[in-house]
Design an enzyme around this catalytic site. Sequence first.
Site, PDB file in Angstrom:
ATOM      1  N   LYS A 151       0.864  -1.195   0.000  1.00 14.34           N
ATOM      2  CA  LYS A 151       0.000   0.000   0.000  1.00 14.34           C
ATOM      3  C   LYS A 151       0.887   1.226   0.000  1.00 14.34           C
ATOM      4  CE  LYS A 151      -4.452   0.659   0.770  1.00 14.34           C
ATOM      5  NZ  LYS A 151      -5.428  -0.186   0.158  1.00 14.34           N
ATOM      6  N   GLY A 159     -20.005   7.320   2.724  1.00 14.06           N
ATOM      7  CA  GLY A 159     -19.003   7.468   1.660  1.00 14.06           C
ATOM      8  C   GLY A 159     -19.692   7.337   0.315  1.00 14.06           C
ATOM      9  N   TYR A 160     -19.516   8.356  -0.538  1.00 10.88           N
ATOM     10  CA  TYR A 160     -20.178   8.296  -1.847  1.00 10.88           C
ATOM     11  C   TYR A 160     -19.175   8.529  -2.959  1.00 10.88           C
ATOM     12  CZ  TYR A 160     -24.756   7.866  -4.057  1.00 10.88           C
ATOM     13  OH  TYR A 160     -25.857   7.403  -4.752  1.00 10.88           O
ATOM     14  N   GLY A 161     -17.974   7.966  -2.758  1.00 10.32           N
ATOM     15  CA  GLY A 161     -16.960   7.974  -3.815  1.00 10.32           C
ATOM     16  C   GLY A 161     -17.186   6.763  -4.705  1.00 10.32           C
ATOM     17  N   ASN A 162     -16.138   6.306  -5.335  1.00 12.94           N
ATOM     18  CA  ASN A 162     -16.270   5.188  -6.277  1.00 12.94           C
ATOM     19  C   ASN A 162     -16.915   3.955  -5.626  1.00 12.94           C
ATOM     20  OD1 ASN A 162     -15.814   3.557  -8.626  1.00 12.94           O
ATOM     21  ND2 ASN A 162     -14.049   2.713  -7.566  1.00 12.94           N
ATOM     22  N   GLY A 167     -18.626   3.591  -2.541  1.00 11.23           N
ATOM     23  CA  GLY A 167     -19.969   3.788  -1.990  1.00 11.23           C
ATOM     24  C   GLY A 167     -21.018   3.935  -3.089  1.00 11.23           C
ATOM     25  N   TYR A 168     -20.691   4.717  -4.110  1.00 11.10           N
ATOM     26  CA  TYR A 168     -21.665   4.949  -5.175  1.00 11.10           C
ATOM     27  C   TYR A 168     -21.999   3.659  -5.932  1.00 11.10           C
ATOM     28  CZ  TYR A 168     -23.728   6.147  -9.613  1.00 11.10           C
ATOM     29  OH  TYR A 168     -24.563   6.159 -10.695  1.00 11.10           O
TER      30      TYR A 168
HETATM   31  N1  GLU Z   1      -7.264   0.039  -3.185  1.00 16.64           N
HETATM   32  C1  GLU Z   1      -8.031  -1.144  -3.366  1.00 16.64           C
HETATM   33  C2  GLU Z   1      -8.044  -1.967  -2.086  1.00 16.64           C
HETATM   34  O1  GLU Z   1      -7.836  -1.450  -1.011  1.00 16.64           O
HETATM   35  C3  GLU Z   1      -7.607  -1.930  -4.600  1.00 16.64           C
HETATM   36  C4  GLU Z   1      -6.206  -2.425  -4.580  1.00 16.64           C
HETATM   37  C5  GLU Z   1      -5.753  -3.015  -5.910  1.00 16.64           C
HETATM   38  O2  GLU Z   1      -6.537  -3.134  -6.821  1.00 16.64           O
HETATM   39  O3  GLU Z   1      -4.569  -3.349  -5.972  1.00 16.64           O
HETATM   40  O4  GLU Z   1      -8.352  -3.125  -2.099  1.00 16.64           O
END
Ligand code: GLU
Length: 417
Positions: A115, A226-229, A231-232
Amino acid sequence: MNQENLSSSKENSSVMLLTAQNLIKKAGKILGLSDEKIKEVIIPDRVIEVKIPVRMKNGLLRVFRGFRSQHNNVLGPYKGGIRFHPQVNREEVIALSTLMTLKCSVAGLPFGGGKGGVVVNPRELNPEELEQLSRGYARAISEYIGEWKDIPAPDVNTDSRIMSWMLDEYEKIIKRKSPSAFTGKPINRGGSLGRTEATGRGGVISLLTLLEYLENKKYNTVAIQGYGNVGYHFAKIAQEKGFKIVAVSDSKGGIYNADGLDVVAVKEHKNKTGSVKGFPGAKDISNEELLTSEVDILVPAALENVITDKNAADIRAKIIVEMANGPITEKAYSILQRRGIITIPDIVANSGGVIVSYFEWAQGLSGYWWTEEEVNRKLEKQIKNSFVWVYRFSQDNDIDLKDAAVAVALRRIVEAQ
Ligand code: GLU
């Protein structure tokens, strides 16, 4: 600290890191692993910290801080998103990369966990500055990433446009095409059909699978924080499947309508005004009111640690679908457990995104592209399978879904070592 006081972002992240590590310890005990083995899995392989200088529009140089935590690559290259957020810090990315290790494992993917993040409020940057920051971050971590090393993707406040800038910068450095070094890209840059909706879609599939097990057709009303990608798309797909979305919120506040909200119209309203608040025909509520609203299903789909021991006793939902990463603190979780509230754990509920990232990676490596229908069908199969493994493990061992998910994930990792 008796009551959880999560005032500072550092404290917030420590709580999440401890929560993730304690989950692994507990699962390790269930599996009969030694303390040594558990410790080895918990400690991240590497944490990279970089500086990203950006020449701002006003002529001044601003130096941003960025991180990439590579937690574990026993099962395959590190995989996980990059978030742009003012509260990003070292402990947060370690915690989130730990969750990615577990998530990829429980989903049966050939990936480890990573991450990244940049400490920034992207809303303060203009598009050129955002592009320079994205390119600068990709340059700074370029030697550590790659299609068989570490594969970033979007996360909080990052999207396909940002992935395409980062990939472009990375390909300039390595002097060849490498579409599978990033996922969550635009379709014309090697993205996969269905990736944008995948996290939300996977969440709805896991909810439907749980309801099948519970033989329950009554649970119908939903509140989404949350209404981003994420949540929406959860809202949209859940509505298509017959659920009634009665409350949604974003960082500015929320709205409630007992008769159900038209989720597409709410999105248009948010695009126009910057928030879901003030949506015609709905009552404005606070984020706290949303979390404790009278619904069957609660979906935290924003940030971590929103359900704490301060509000866990007031949650009225019967099921919580963890679409954010780490939205429930450890203390809150034990309160919810005592109250008989069922939680679909984040590493299963929101794994649809990384599952379709895996499909995108595989398509990029083979240069052969699938139809959206194919992607959605394979996603449904993969997430249902992992839910079934977890559910059975929880029944066989008389433990809840969260402990079962972590145990299934951990077992796969230690078996591969
Ligand atoms: N950010 C997303 C997660 O937390 C996707 C991670 C990804 O596709 O590598 O699972």
